[in-house]
Design a protein around this motif. Sequence first.
Motif, PDB file in Angstrom:
ATOM      1  N   ASP A  33       0.830  -1.202   0.000  1.00  0.00           N
ATOM      2  CA  ASP A  33       0.000   0.000   0.000  1.00  0.00           C
ATOM      3  C   ASP A  33       0.870   1.260   0.000  1.00  0.00           C
ATOM      4  O   ASP A  33       0.578   2.226  -0.716  1.00  0.00           O
ATOM      5  CB  ASP A  33      -0.923  -0.002   1.222  1.00  0.00           C
ATOM      6  N   TYR A  34       1.959   1.241   0.760  1.00  0.00           N
ATOM      7  CA  TYR A  34       2.841   2.418   0.813  1.00  0.00           C
ATOM      8  C   TYR A  34       3.525   2.664  -0.533  1.00  0.00           C
ATOM      9  O   TYR A  34       3.615   3.804  -1.004  1.00  0.00           O
ATOM     10  CB  TYR A  34       3.898   2.226   1.905  1.00  0.00           C
ATOM     11  N   LEU A  35       4.003   1.607  -1.166  1.00  0.00           N
ATOM     12  CA  LEU A  35       4.684   1.781  -2.450  1.00  0.00           C
ATOM     13  C   LEU A  35       3.739   2.310  -3.524  1.00  0.00           C
ATOM     14  O   LEU A  35       4.148   3.094  -4.403  1.00  0.00           O
ATOM     15  CB  LEU A  35       5.301   0.458  -2.888  1.00  0.00           C
ATOM     16  N   LEU A  36       2.460   1.904  -3.452  1.00  0.00           N
ATOM     17  CA  LEU A  36       1.479   2.376  -4.432  1.00  0.00           C
ATOM     18  C   LEU A  36       0.997   3.789  -4.130  1.00  0.00           C
ATOM     19  O   LEU A  36       0.927   4.631  -5.031  1.00  0.00           O
ATOM     20  CB  LEU A  36       0.283   1.423  -4.468  1.00  0.00           C
ATOM     21  N   LYS A  43       4.569   6.261  -2.605  1.00  0.00           N
ATOM     22  CA  LYS A  43       5.674   6.482  -3.542  1.00  0.00           C
ATOM     23  C   LYS A  43       5.220   6.540  -4.988  1.00  0.00           C
ATOM     24  O   LYS A  43       6.031   6.813  -5.881  1.00  0.00           O
ATOM     25  CB  LYS A  43       6.735   5.397  -3.350  1.00  0.00           C
ATOM     26  N   GLY A  44       3.940   6.265  -5.211  1.00  0.00           N
ATOM     27  CA  GLY A  44       3.398   6.409  -6.562  1.00  0.00           C
ATOM     28  C   GLY A  44       3.813   5.339  -7.542  1.00  0.00           C
ATOM     29  O   GLY A  44       3.738   5.528  -8.754  1.00  0.00           O
ATOM     30  N   TRP A  45       4.242   4.172  -7.051  1.00  0.00           N
ATOM     31  CA  TRP A  45       4.613   3.090  -7.946  1.00  0.00           C
ATOM     32  C   TRP A  45       3.353   2.460  -8.540  1.00  0.00           C
ATOM     33  O   TRP A  45       2.250   2.600  -8.014  1.00  0.00           O
ATOM     34  CB  TRP A  45       5.398   2.023  -7.201  1.00  0.00           C
ATOM     35  N   THR A  46       3.535   1.754  -9.630  1.00  0.00           N
ATOM     36  CA  THR A  46       2.441   0.987 -10.222  1.00  0.00           C
ATOM     37  C   THR A  46       2.930  -0.424 -10.517  1.00  0.00           C
ATOM     38  O   THR A  46       4.115  -0.633 -10.788  1.00  0.00           O
ATOM     39  CB  THR A  46       1.930   1.622 -11.531  1.00  0.00           C
ATOM     40  N   GLY A  47       2.012  -1.364 -10.462  1.00  0.00           N
ATOM     41  CA  GLY A  47       2.370  -2.732 -10.792  1.00  0.00           C
ATOM     42  C   GLY A  47       1.692  -3.723  -9.864  1.00  0.00           C
ATOM     43  O   GLY A  47       1.169  -3.363  -8.806  1.00  0.00           O
TER      44      GLY A  47
END
Length: 471
Positions: free
Chosen positions: A276-279, A282-286
Amino acid sequence: MINFGTGGWREIIGDGFTRANVRLIIQALCDRMAAEGVADRGVVVGHDRRFLSEEASRWAVEVFLGNGVPVTLIARAAPTPMFMWTVRDKDCAYGVAITASHNPALYNGIKIFTEGGRDAEVAVTDAVADRANALTDAQVRAVAPDEVDGHPLLTLQTSLNWYLDSIIDKLDMETIRHRHLHIVLDPMFGVAQTSLQTVLMTARCQVDVINDRHDALFGGRLPSPTAATLEPLRQAVLERRADLGIATDGDADRLGIIDDEGHFLHPNQILVLLYDYLLTGKGWTGPAVRNMSTTHLLDRVAEAHGEVCHEVPVGFKWISSKMTETDAVIGGESSGGLTVRGHIAGKDGVYAGSLLVEMVAASGKKLSELYADILDKYGRLEMTEDAYHFEGERKADLERRVFVDRDLPDFGLEVERIGWEDGCKVYFANGGWVTIRFSGTEPVLRVFCEMPTLEEAERVSRRVASHLGLA
């Protein structure tokens, strides 16, 4: 007989784990490297703090050098993920770690890594085991112990800094520095202290360390971060009013967390928090990747962000492979191992713990508040993890009943489907599930169950045990 499980070769010291068997496995790997034409690319060898680990790494080096294979020997006890990172960094063909990871102190073993620093796939470890079992002691080629030091094909490495810098470069160190977090670190008498303490103190965290001495008996406890084994860490976090506690298993590839209120965070919870934090943070996708016995709450996080969560068999090699195939953001398992895109293709408790600290620092909240936010957004699922022991001679009968006759209990729930790809997994219409698998190293049937409530999960697990005469 030498056999590799999902996490490598592990045997009781002095019984299966012997100098002779270590040499046979390494000779088998050398034969494989020669057949593949990659012997000149070399190998990385490292060890943890277990009894005989350092000596066994030297036994391995003697055989590699005897076969003309260049060796980079990590000449100090260090985290397994560092060995994997070094295999990739030096573009070696293979790597070997002398470790039994989170197993009891009477065990030791070997993990094999392939090109890129990946856990060796089943086809590789099976082939190495078959070759080792076919060899005799007389067929092992090795230099004498006194010929190792100063050998032209041997490179000694004592520094951890290249590996640590690769982690530091991925973190938002500026944000962590200004939060002034107080962290208690428990390496569980293993190898993580220097690595994690260095990263966290570089980020200006206050770090208190417990259980850091070299103790090959791991303080009389299992070197695996669970709610039971981390009671000393829980007490330390509460007594010192720390922001969180971080623990790693014996070779530092698995992670355990105690939050600011003294609650043990299950690896499932850590995995969901970080995805959840990475998405969102940090705005990551995948997508995400999990094994069949890991929380489906990860699927809810993926779905909420327009992503998918891929399910693979147990064994981190399957997670790594699927992450590469799908360019996934994160992959993990309920036993405490996880990895993140852009780092090594294997478990790393040092990086995962550091990233969790960044998450807390960036949020401006307590860790307990962050997980409360997760439950508000995605709901709650409860998991039980049970290990049912049986007499060894019963295994054939249990295998026949479950996996041949497919004799399952009446769960009293609507079944959506049943998967048989890796053990047995029953998917229920209410979103819950139960898995039934044999341990690869001991006479144990493992039953993991996740349901909307803890009571439901416990009931389903008991039905499996009762039906099979294990309760």
